[in-house]
Design an enzyme around this catalytic site. Structure first.
Site, PDB file in Angstrom:
ATOM      1  N   HIS A 109      15.689   9.163  10.648  1.00  0.00           N
ATOM      2  CA  HIS A 109      14.586   9.918  11.297  1.00  0.00           C
ATOM      3  C   HIS A 109      13.880  10.806  10.270  1.00  0.00           C
ATOM      4  CE1 HIS A 109      16.516   8.830  15.185  1.00  0.00           C
ATOM      5  NE2 HIS A 109      17.608   8.992  14.460  1.00  0.00           N
ATOM      6  N   SER A 119      -8.047  12.281 -10.505  1.00  0.00           N
ATOM      7  CA  SER A 119      -9.105  12.588  -9.553  1.00  0.00           C
ATOM      8  C   SER A 119     -10.384  12.885 -10.307  1.00  0.00           C
ATOM      9  CB  SER A 119      -8.688  13.802  -8.718  1.00  0.00           C
ATOM     10  OG  SER A 119      -9.831  14.523  -8.284  1.00  0.00           O
ATOM     11  N   LYS A 179      -4.820  16.414 -10.848  1.00  0.00           N
ATOM     12  CA  LYS A 179      -4.235  15.401  -9.966  1.00  0.00           C
ATOM     13  C   LYS A 179      -3.612  14.226 -10.698  1.00  0.00           C
ATOM     14  CE  LYS A 179      -4.818  14.913  -5.893  1.00  0.00           C
ATOM     15  NZ  LYS A 179      -3.752  14.990  -4.908  1.00  0.00           N
ATOM     16  N   GLU A 233      -0.329   3.475  -2.676  1.00  0.00           N
ATOM     17  CA  GLU A 233      -1.250   3.567  -1.532  1.00  0.00           C
ATOM     18  C   GLU A 233      -1.986   2.248  -1.291  1.00  0.00           C
ATOM     19  OE1 GLU A 233      -3.381   7.648  -1.629  1.00  0.00           O
ATOM     20  OE2 GLU A 233      -2.530   7.310  -3.603  1.00  0.00           O
TER      21      GLU A 233
END
Ligand code: ARG
Length: 469
Positions: A163, A284, A290, A297
């Site tokens: 979980h 970025s 970043k 992704e």
């Protein structure tokens, strides 16, 4: 253009006019079936030989055809030929340029005894057979990466979760190998699929079977199939082998998306379990600090299109009557797209996983957080003769006590323990470490170091036993 077979198409005699612009535009498939050219060339060569055996082609015509096909093959490989505006599909294109090369009499003979229906059903199988081997190779590479990373992780420990909450400590190696096994099953899915589907629809003609007695068995063997499909209606119109292939590609995507999701989460500052190598991360345009996990992704995101390709094809196939229907042309783009997608995603994932840093100290520092040793304490009480139901209750109360005091389980004093239950003696401290916790999980498939070593040896042995041609 009426009453005759028009350029780049393979029909026309019964028509009073040529196709409308709209008809042509919708019907055209060269922009995607172009990648099937090598299979059309191989099958056409085999077909020409079979026609010669039947006396339809002379030895000299066959020779001329073989040499023209070889030249076309070279031009295709060199990228110097392309379909023309007028070509309806790859089959029409091939007849057109063969006629250019060897004349209408020889070039126009090859359609005898076959149909685009049995041709295309054959070519998509050949394409899937080749590309499934490429996908299988990278699966093997990915499994090897997980094996190597798990070896290097030794007996380091991390929090295991259910979980997504802290549950019980596990070896980092155990966690890494947990991602290798689903990939192993995908390899075995490909092998099962290949075995089941290695039969040829060629010779099925348009639907009823070829009428000229060509040697379909010989052609099947030449194309590397183990035999010919038993029913020409089935062979030309079923696409379950395509749906099955797309399911496997989708399952691979789904399994990789699970790894990807974890990498996204575990590279965040809150976790810091994993750091990506610079060459497998992106920056970025605005925020100079970043470092983003774009490979993970994109893997996660592209799995959506893999699922879409599978479900789209299933919807196309539903309720199609026998035999060939033009709907079946819609099987190709999803296959091509899913193959292209996996061949992009899988090497990137392999490189990212092979090069990322696992921050063991960070993981280990959290391994006993969240009362993750509670089950070990309950098991200890069971060994002391306490029924598990009571042990569960007692340890639950201990957890509540520690939580209210802001303590982890192993930080509780002897007095804290005694205040909860007389069963909670200082002796239970022997189980209160992450090392002791993993050592107790010594059954098959458990996270004890010896079991994990055995598991790794097993997966390595299975991988080495695979044929990798
Ligand atoms: N492009 C077609 C397909 O992919 C080839 C077969 C066409 N057959 C036909 N009868 N129009 O299915």
């Amino acid at each position: 253009m009426s009453g005759q077979t028009h350029e780049g198409a393979l029909w026309g005699g019964r028509f009073g006019s040529g196709p409308s612009f709209e008809m042509q535009r919708l019907s055209k498939s060269t922009h995607f079936d172009w990648r099937l050219v090598p299979y059309d060339l191989d099958a056409t060569k085999a077909h020409a030989r079979a026609l010669k055996e039947r006396g339809v082609l002379t030895a000299a015509s066959l020779k001329a055809l073989e040499s023209a096909l070889a030249t076309i093959g070279k031009d295709f490989a060199a990228g110097t030929i392309a379909p023309g505006e007028q070509d309806e599909d790859v089959h029409g294109w091939l007849e057109r340029i063969l006629i250019d090369a060897v004349g209408a009499e020889i070039g126009g003979s090859l359609r005898a005894g076959r149909s685009r229906n049995d041709q295309i059903a054959t070519f998509i199988r050949l394409y899937m057979r080749d590309t499934s081997r490429a996908i299988r190779h990278i699966l093997i590479e990915l499994v090897r990466v997980f094996i190597a990373r798990s070896e290097e992780a030794g007996e380091r420990i991390m929090p295991g979760r259910t979980h997504f909450q802290h549950a019980q400590p596990v070896l980092v190696a155990h966690y890494l190998l947990a991602h290798a096994w689903p990939l192993m099953r995908n390899i075995s899915r490909i092998d099962d699929w290949a075995k089941r589907n290695n039969v040829s629809p060629y010779g099925g003609g348009a639907l009823a079977g070829g009428g000229l007695g060509i040697d379909a068995e010989g052609i099947a063997r030449e194309l590397g199939f183990q035999g010919v499909m038993e029913n020409s209606l089935d062979g030309t119109s079923s696409r379950d082998c395509v749906a099955e292939f797309l399911y496997i590609t989708t399952q691979i995507g789904i399994d990789l998306s699970r790894v990807a999701e974890e990498i996204v989460i575990l590279t965040s500052a809150e976790f810091g379990y994993i750091s990506l190598h610079d060459s497998y991360a992106t920056g970025s345009s605005m925020m100079p600090q970043k470092k983003n996990p774009d490979i993970a992704e994109l893997t996660r995101g592209k799995t959506g299109r893999l699922i879409g390709n599978l479900t789209g094809l299933l919807a196309t196939l539903k309720a199609l009557p026998l035999a060939y229907n033009r709907d079946l042309q819609e099987d190709k783009e999803p296959v091509f797209d899913s193959v292209d997608t996996l061949l992009l995603v899988m090497p990137a994932m392999a490189g990212m996983i092979a090069s990322m840093t696992l921050n063991y100290d960070r993981m280990e520092s959290q391994a006993t957080k969240g009362f993750s040793l509670a089950t070990d304490v309950a098991d200890f009480l069971v060994e002391q003769g306490v029924p598990f139901r009571d042990a569960h209750e007692i340890v639950g109360r201990l957890v509540a006590h520690c939580e209210s005091q802001g303590l982890e389980l192993h930080e509780a004093s002897d007095e804290d323990l005694a205040s909860v239950s007389s069963h909670l003696t200082p002796a239970l401290r022997s189980v209160m470490s992450a090392e002791a916790s993993v050592a107790r999980k010594a059954g098959v498939g458990g996270t004890a170091p010896a079991q994990v070593a055995r598991q790794r040896a097993r997966v390595a042995e299975l991988i080495e036993a695979l044929d990798t041609d």
